[in-house]
Write an enzyme that holds these catalytic residues in place. Structure first.
Site, PDB file in Angstrom:
ATOM      1  CG  ASP A  51      17.214  57.308  19.112  1.00 59.49           C
ATOM      2  OD1 ASP A  51      16.597  56.256  18.888  1.00 59.49           O
ATOM      3  OD2 ASP A  51      18.206  57.685  18.449  1.00 59.49           O
ATOM      4  CE1 TYR A 141      29.562  47.712  14.819  1.00 60.99           C
ATOM      5  CE2 TYR A 141      31.472  46.344  14.343  1.00 60.99           C
ATOM      6  CZ  TYR A 141      30.749  47.129  15.213  1.00 60.99           C
ATOM      7  OH  TYR A 141      31.235  47.348  16.472  1.00 60.99           O
ATOM      8  N   GLY A 284      31.178  38.874   4.958  1.00 63.18           N
ATOM      9  CA  GLY A 284      31.821  39.998   5.652  1.00 63.18           C
ATOM     10  C   GLY A 284      32.749  39.601   6.779  1.00 63.18           C
ATOM     11  CG  ASP A 285      32.130  36.542   9.718  1.00 63.90           C
ATOM     12  OD1 ASP A 285      31.833  37.644  10.217  1.00 63.90           O
ATOM     13  OD2 ASP A 285      31.543  35.482   9.983  1.00 63.90           O
TER      14      ASP A 285
HETATM   15  N1  UFG Z   1      30.042  32.531  14.477  1.00 64.02           N
HETATM   16  C1  UFG Z   1      29.626  31.243  14.178  1.00 64.02           C
HETATM   17  N2  UFG Z   1      28.366  30.893  14.538  1.00 64.02           N
HETATM   18  C2  UFG Z   1      27.498  31.729  15.153  1.00 64.02           C
HETATM   19  C3  UFG Z   1      27.938  33.042  15.460  1.00 64.02           C
HETATM   20  C4  UFG Z   1      29.219  33.406  15.107  1.00 64.02           C
HETATM   21  O1  UFG Z   1      30.365  30.435  13.600  1.00 64.02           O
HETATM   22  O2  UFG Z   1      26.345  31.343  15.425  1.00 64.02           O
HETATM   23  C5  UFG Z   1      31.407  32.902  14.126  1.00 64.02           C
HETATM   24  C6  UFG Z   1      31.454  34.117  13.229  1.00 64.02           C
HETATM   25  O3  UFG Z   1      31.344  33.725  11.872  1.00 64.02           O
HETATM   26  C7  UFG Z   1      32.818  34.701  13.582  1.00 64.02           C
HETATM   27  C8  UFG Z   1      32.998  34.341  15.062  1.00 64.02           C
HETATM   28  O4  UFG Z   1      32.074  33.282  15.305  1.00 64.02           O
HETATM   29  O5  UFG Z   1      33.804  34.053  12.857  1.00 64.02           O
HETATM   30  C9  UFG Z   1      32.671  35.476  15.989  1.00 64.02           C
HETATM   31  O6  UFG Z   1      31.406  36.008  15.585  1.00 64.02           O
HETATM   32  P1  UFG Z   1      30.600  37.075  16.453  1.00 64.02           P
HETATM   33  O7  UFG Z   1      29.321  37.343  15.725  1.00 64.02           O
HETATM   34  O8  UFG Z   1      30.513  36.625  17.869  1.00 64.02           O
HETATM   35  O9  UFG Z   1      31.557  38.331  16.436  1.00 64.02           O
HETATM   36  P2  UFG Z   1      32.218  39.126  15.198  1.00 64.02           P
HETATM   37  O10 UFG Z   1      33.671  38.731  15.166  1.00 64.02           O
HETATM   38  O11 UFG Z   1      31.442  38.990  13.949  1.00 64.02           O
HETATM   39  O12 UFG Z   1      32.037  40.613  15.655  1.00 64.02           O
HETATM   40  C10 UFG Z   1      32.289  41.002  16.983  1.00 64.02           C
HETATM   41  C11 UFG Z   1      31.396  42.169  17.347  1.00 64.02           C
HETATM   42  C12 UFG Z   1      31.749  43.360  16.545  1.00 64.02           C
HETATM   43  C13 UFG Z   1      33.249  43.622  16.638  1.00 64.02           C
HETATM   44  C14 UFG Z   1      34.026  42.408  16.269  1.00 64.02           C
HETATM   45  C15 UFG Z   1      35.497  42.681  16.445  1.00 64.02           C
HETATM   46  O13 UFG Z   1      30.029  41.867  17.115  1.00 64.02           O
HETATM   47  O14 UFG Z   1      31.032  44.446  17.084  1.00 64.02           O
HETATM   48  O15 UFG Z   1      33.639  41.357  17.098  1.00 64.02           O
HETATM   49  O16 UFG Z   1      36.288  41.546  16.183  1.00 64.02           O
HETATM   50  F1  UFG Z   1      33.571  44.596  15.799  1.00 64.02           F
END
Ligand code: UFG
Length: 324
Positions: A51, A141, A284-285
């Site tokens: 770890d 994050y 947070g999105d």
């Molecule tokens: N989303 C959905 N439904 C789901 C999952 C995700 O609508 O079941 C949407 C989220 O709201 C977001 C988009 O799809 O708008 C992408 O979501 P992800 O969870 O796949 O990815 P994130 O953009 O939240 O985050 C990812 C990585 C992070 C990184 C980021 C950079 O997890 O580590 O991209 O853009 F920082």
């Protein structure tokens, strides 16, 4: 080079380790296997199960292996989860990174490639995002990673560390047998493919009232093989620089796709209907995250080879079908 890779059994880490090993580097993977997979570690890399929070184990690995550089992937990555339990992210991503930096300092290892993120930018003022954009994360994050970048700046200035912070946009796709298999899965592409495989009834679309053309969030999806390739180039640049370097690069394709567009593309690729349900926003999105990777292209000579969303999703689909 002798390279120690934390998180080298994980999704992006294991794809990078494979490229490093195949390019002839001597790789030690340091991973606690909490999210990673032993079988994802390239056969020519050594694996130490440990770890990053365990200073004694980390010191033992550093003393035994004598790395010339470290690639630090190990971290929690779910932006949505970080808005429920921020403390886990500050412990694992921020405090443990300091542990790693201290161990590197004690062993006189001063080159580091750090897995940073587009989440540092929060809601951008301009798109595509350049590296000099304002850093104002909208989730814990992103903040946990921003704090690490700030520590790196001081380690560079005071201890002469050479660092490359690679700010990933949305990693997706598979590099052959190395693909995304988080448990539980929270990322869009693998969840959509689980629907196509009949493992989930539908995809929940988080938010359809964003200020984007179709109301759903826009992201810049980048193939993990392209991300991995950028690490090798960054490592070479750190190794060849006469003075301590401090590099920061965005890594994306420069093209955004909405959640609805990703679902539609997956329907085309898989031939499955993939039912979708509109649901409330996930806290947070940011609405839109699209990279300018012009600096990485210019300074590293990097260019994405698998830029089409269809190719990215096809590779993820081939991998997903092997996981049933
Ligand atoms: N989303 C959905 N439904 C789901 C999952 C995700 O609508 O079941 C949407 C989220 O709201 C977001 C988009 O799809 O708008 C992408 O979501 P992800 O969870 O796949 O990815 P994130 O953009 O939240 O985050 C990812 C990585 C992070 C990184 C980021 C950079 O997890 O580590 O991209 O853009 F920082």
């Amino acid at each position: 080079m002798k390279v120690l890779v934390t998180g080298g059994a994980g999704y992006i880490g294991s794809a990078t380790v494979a490229q490093l090993a195949e390019a002839g580097h001597d790789v030690l993977v340091y991973d606690n296997l909490s999210k990673g997979h032993r079988d994802a570690v390239h056969p020519r890399a050594q694996l130490v199960v440990g770890d990053v929070g365990d200073r004694a184990a980390l010191d033992a690995a550093m003393s035994a292996f004598h790395p010339e550089a470290v690639l630090h992937f190990a971290a929690w990555i779910e932006a949505g989860e970080s808005m429920k339990e921020p403390e886990r992210f500050f412990r694992n991503n921020t405090a443990n990174a300091l542990n790693l930096l201290e161990s590197m300092l004690a062993h006189d290892v001063r080159r580091l490639v750090f897995s940073s993120t587009a989440a540092l930018y929060g809601e951008p003022e301009r798109t595509p995002i350049t590296e000099d954009a304002r850093l104002l994360p909208t989730n814990a994050y992103g903040e946990s990673k921003l704090l690490v970048e700030q520590m790196l700046a001081w380690f560079h200035r005071i201890h002469g560390f050479s660092t490359a912070s690679l700010r990933y946009f949305n990693a997706a796709g598979a590099a052959g047998e190395r693909g995304e298999r988080h448990s539980p899965e929270t990322h869009l592409v693998p969840i959509i493919l689980q629907v196509a495989l009949g493992q989930r009834p539908h995809i929940s679309i988080f938010g359809s009232d964003y200020p984007t053309p179709d109301g759903t969030c826009v992201r810049d999806y980048i193939h993990i093989s392209d991300l991995a390739a950028a690490h090798l180039l960054a490592l070479e640049k750190l190794a060849s620089s006469a003075e301590p370097a401090r590099l920061t690069y965005n890594l994306g394709n420069g093209r955004g796709y909405s959640v609805k567009e990703v679902v539609e593309c997956a329907r085309q690729v898989t031939g499955h209907p993939i039912p979708a349900k509109l649901e409330p926003r996930r806290p947070g999105d940011p609405a839109v995250l699209v990279a300018s990777s012009e600096k990485a292209q210019r300074e590293l000579g990097w260019s994405p080879r698998h830029a089409s969303l269809e190719e990215i999703i096809s590779s993820a689909w081939e991998f997903a079908k092997t996981q049933v």
